[in-house]
Design an enzyme around this catalytic site. Structure first.
Site, PDB file in Angstrom:
ATOM      1  N   SER A  14       0.856  -1.187   0.000  1.00 41.99           N
ATOM      2  CA  SER A  14       0.000   0.000   0.000  1.00 41.99           C
ATOM      3  C   SER A  14       0.890   1.234   0.000  1.00 41.99           C
ATOM      4  CB  SER A  14      -0.890   0.026   1.240  1.00 41.99           C
ATOM      5  OG  SER A  14      -1.382   1.340   1.404  1.00 41.99           O
ATOM      6  N   HIS A  39      -1.047  -1.361  -4.418  1.00 45.56           N
ATOM      7  CA  HIS A  39      -2.319  -1.019  -3.763  1.00 45.56           C
ATOM      8  C   HIS A  39      -2.385   0.495  -3.578  1.00 45.56           C
ATOM      9  CE1 HIS A  39      -5.912  -1.881  -1.367  1.00 45.56           C
ATOM     10  NE2 HIS A  39      -5.485  -0.974  -0.506  1.00 45.56           N
ATOM     11  N   ASP A  41      -4.539   3.638  -2.308  1.00 47.97           N
ATOM     12  CA  ASP A  41      -5.621   4.021  -1.391  1.00 47.97           C
ATOM     13  C   ASP A  41      -6.131   5.432  -1.677  1.00 47.97           C
ATOM     14  OD1 ASP A  41      -5.988   1.780   0.436  1.00 47.97           O
ATOM     15  OD2 ASP A  41      -3.907   2.168   1.019  1.00 47.97           O
ATOM     16  N   MET A  43      -8.666   8.288  -0.569  1.00 42.06           N
ATOM     17  CA  MET A  43      -9.484   8.743   0.567  1.00 42.06           C
ATOM     18  C   MET A  43      -9.937  10.172   0.329  1.00 42.06           C
ATOM     19  SD  MET A  43      -7.263   7.248   3.715  1.00 42.06           S
ATOM     20  CE  MET A  43      -6.581   5.583   3.693  1.00 42.06           C
ATOM     21  N   HIS A  73      -8.199   1.179  -4.388  1.00 38.62           N
ATOM     22  CA  HIS A  73      -9.141   0.976  -3.280  1.00 38.62           C
ATOM     23  C   HIS A  73      -9.817   2.314  -3.003  1.00 38.62           C
ATOM     24  CE1 HIS A  73      -9.521   0.081   1.354  1.00 38.62           C
ATOM     25  NE2 HIS A  73     -10.693   0.274   0.780  1.00 38.62           N
ATOM     26  N   MET A  75     -12.048   4.767  -1.153  1.00 40.20           N
ATOM     27  CA  MET A  75     -12.736   5.088   0.106  1.00 40.20           C
ATOM     28  C   MET A  75     -13.328   6.473  -0.095  1.00 40.20           C
ATOM     29  SD  MET A  75      -9.774   3.538   2.539  1.00 40.20           S
ATOM     30  CE  MET A  75      -8.590   3.551   1.188  1.00 40.20           C
ATOM     31  N   MET A 144     -11.450  -5.848   5.021  1.00 43.45           N
ATOM     32  CA  MET A 144     -10.676  -4.887   5.819  1.00 43.45           C
ATOM     33  C   MET A 144     -10.425  -5.487   7.206  1.00 43.45           C
ATOM     34  SD  MET A 144     -10.132  -2.284   3.887  1.00 43.45           S
ATOM     35  CE  MET A 144      -9.309  -1.270   5.118  1.00 43.45           C
ATOM     36  N   GLY A 149      -9.082   4.353   6.616  1.00 42.85           N
ATOM     37  CA  GLY A 149      -8.752   5.762   6.831  1.00 42.85           C
ATOM     38  C   GLY A 149      -7.288   6.017   7.114  1.00 42.85           C
ATOM     39  N   PHE A 150      -6.610   5.037   7.699  1.00 50.53           N
ATOM     40  CA  PHE A 150      -5.222   5.272   8.097  1.00 50.53           C
ATOM     41  C   PHE A 150      -4.391   4.007   7.971  1.00 50.53           C
ATOM     42  CE2 PHE A 150      -8.058   8.007  10.474  1.00 50.53           C
ATOM     43  CZ  PHE A 150      -7.543   9.260  10.171  1.00 50.53           C
ATOM     44  N   GLY A 151      -3.106   4.187   7.686  1.00 45.02           N
ATOM     45  CA  GLY A 151      -2.160   3.086   7.762  1.00 45.02           C
ATOM     46  C   GLY A 151      -1.709   2.907   9.211  1.00 45.02           C
ATOM     47  N   GLY A 152      -1.014   1.817   9.461  1.00 40.59           N
ATOM     48  CA  GLY A 152      -0.365   1.632  10.749  1.00 40.59           C
ATOM     49  C   GLY A 152      -1.256   1.191  11.894  1.00 40.59           C
ATOM     50  N   ASP A 182      -6.639  -6.387   3.931  1.00 41.27           N
ATOM     51  CA  ASP A 182      -6.035  -5.047   3.999  1.00 41.27           C
ATOM     52  C   ASP A 182      -6.113  -4.511   5.425  1.00 41.27           C
ATOM     53  OD1 ASP A 182      -5.139  -2.472   3.548  1.00 41.27           O
ATOM     54  OD2 ASP A 182      -6.794  -1.889   2.223  1.00 41.27           O
ATOM     55  N   GLY A 184      -2.964  -3.952   8.796  1.00 39.72           N
ATOM     56  CA  GLY A 184      -2.186  -4.601   9.856  1.00 39.72           C
ATOM     57  C   GLY A 184      -1.507  -5.890   9.431  1.00 39.72           C
ATOM     58  N   GLY A 204       1.040  -1.912   4.115  1.00 38.90           N
ATOM     59  CA  GLY A 204       1.568  -0.558   3.973  1.00 38.90           C
ATOM     60  C   GLY A 204       2.738  -0.344   4.912  1.00 38.90           C
ATOM     61  N   SER A 205       2.421  -0.081   6.194  1.00 41.35           N
ATOM     62  CA  SER A 205       3.490   0.175   7.163  1.00 41.35           C
ATOM     63  C   SER A 205       4.381  -1.050   7.331  1.00 41.35           C
ATOM     64  CB  SER A 205       2.894   0.600   8.508  1.00 41.35           C
ATOM     65  OG  SER A 205       1.950  -0.345   8.963  1.00 41.35           O
TER      66      SER A 205
HETATM   67  C1  DX5 Z   1      -6.488   1.727   5.257  1.00 38.62           C
HETATM   68  C2  DX5 Z   1      -5.941   1.385   3.905  1.00 38.62           C
HETATM   69  C3  DX5 Z   1      -4.832   0.424   3.896  1.00 38.62           C
HETATM   70  C4  DX5 Z   1      -3.599   0.893   4.628  1.00 38.62           C
HETATM   71  C5  DX5 Z   1      -2.970  -0.322   5.218  1.00 38.62           C
HETATM   72  O1  DX5 Z   1      -7.656   2.447   5.108  1.00 38.62           O
HETATM   73  O2  DX5 Z   1      -6.973   0.817   3.108  1.00 38.62           O
HETATM   74  O3  DX5 Z   1      -4.517  -0.016   2.584  1.00 38.62           O
HETATM   75  O4  DX5 Z   1      -2.647   1.535   3.832  1.00 38.62           O
HETATM   76  O5  DX5 Z   1      -1.897   0.068   5.982  1.00 38.62           O
HETATM   77  P1  DX5 Z   1      -1.202  -0.905   7.021  1.00 38.62           P
HETATM   78  O6  DX5 Z   1      -0.679  -2.078   6.256  1.00 38.62           O
HETATM   79  O7  DX5 Z   1      -0.154  -0.055   7.614  1.00 38.62           O
HETATM   80  O8  DX5 Z   1      -2.271  -1.341   8.018  1.00 38.62           O
HETATM   81 ZN    ZN Z   2      -6.439  -0.090   1.171  1.00 39.36          ZN
END
Ligand code: DX5
Ligand code: ZN
Length: 233
Positions: A14, A39, A41, A43, A73, A75, A144, A149-152, A182, A184, A204-205
């Protein structure tokens, strides 16, 4: 379908967690390290409380020379307006959240009519029953394992049971549908996630998180570790 008949695993970094100031190089490096698809994202600060990237950035990656599949993806709400723009910008997959579309069946058809692969995304509290009458219009089911909304964020374990149910649905239908996870996803849980039925792994992270150096090979070891963990499942 047994594990050995499954589709090949796809690792989908991501880019939300990549360095946006050098995005083209980030994508080149992570693909050169062995990642399979990108991937992407999107938003809108409306459907989710964050604002990221749109079709212009997707198009820029294509112009930069990225030929791997781009897994968009969405959102965003509304959904339909932006679908043709992403198709034109070079998206391969376009997935969206059913709650964000007024007419889910119409949106799925629109995505395919635009020449892309379609998918539905399930938030942690969203039931799989949204698929009941549209399974034949879906190329990807995205589960999901965090709230969007957020990575990490941390992986929500209930996603494993939802993966098992989705895997059963796909295998019973005999349809050609990918099952993506998708949120964690890390080296230490990716094998468990695969065992629950996923074949497409967004991270992602887990991939971009710790790499600050400028070494173009900085993603090689994390992608290899993920691939090795997947091979054990
Ligand atoms: C969250 C995104 C994910 C996000 C995942 O809304 O859809 O794709 O980047 O990030 P990690 O892998 O850090 O949870
Ligand atoms: Zn995503």
């Amino acid at each position: 379908m047994t594990n050995s008949e499954r589709k090949p695993d796809l690792i989908a970094p991501s880019i939300l967690s990549a360095n946006f100031a050098t995005l083209g190089a980030e994508v080149d490096n992570v693909l050169a390290a062995g990642a399979d698809i990108v991937h992407f994202d999107v938003m809108d600060n409306h459907y989710v409380p964050n604002l990221t990237i749109g079709p212009l950035v997707c198009e820029a990656l294509r112009k930069h020379g990225v030929s791997a599949d781009i897994d968009v993806h969405l959102m965003v709400r509304p959904v339909d307006m932006i679908v043709p723009e992403f198709a034109k910008a070079g998206a391969t997959y376009i997935t969206f959240h059913p709650e964000a579309s007024e007419h889910v069946d119409r949106t799925l058809q629109l995505i395919r009519n635009e020449g892309c692969k379609s998918g539905l995304v399930f938030n942690p509290a969203t039931p799989l029953s949204w698929l009941d009458f549209v399974l034949d219009k879906v190329d990807m089911i995205l589960i999901m394992s965090v709230n969007p909304g957020f990575g990490g964020q941390s992986f929500i374990p209930a996603a494993l049971e939802k993966l098992r149910q989705a895997r059963k649905l796909i295998d019973t239908s005999g349809l050609d549908i990918r099952l993506e996870i998708d949120g964690g996803v890390k080296v230490d849980n990716i094998a468990t996630i695969k065992s629950a039925g996923a074949d497409t792994f967004v991270s992602g992270s887990g991939i971009f998180g710790n790499a600050k150096a400028t070494d173009p090979h900085r993603y090689d070891s994390i992608i290899s570790s993920m691939r090795a963990a997947l091979a054990t499942a």
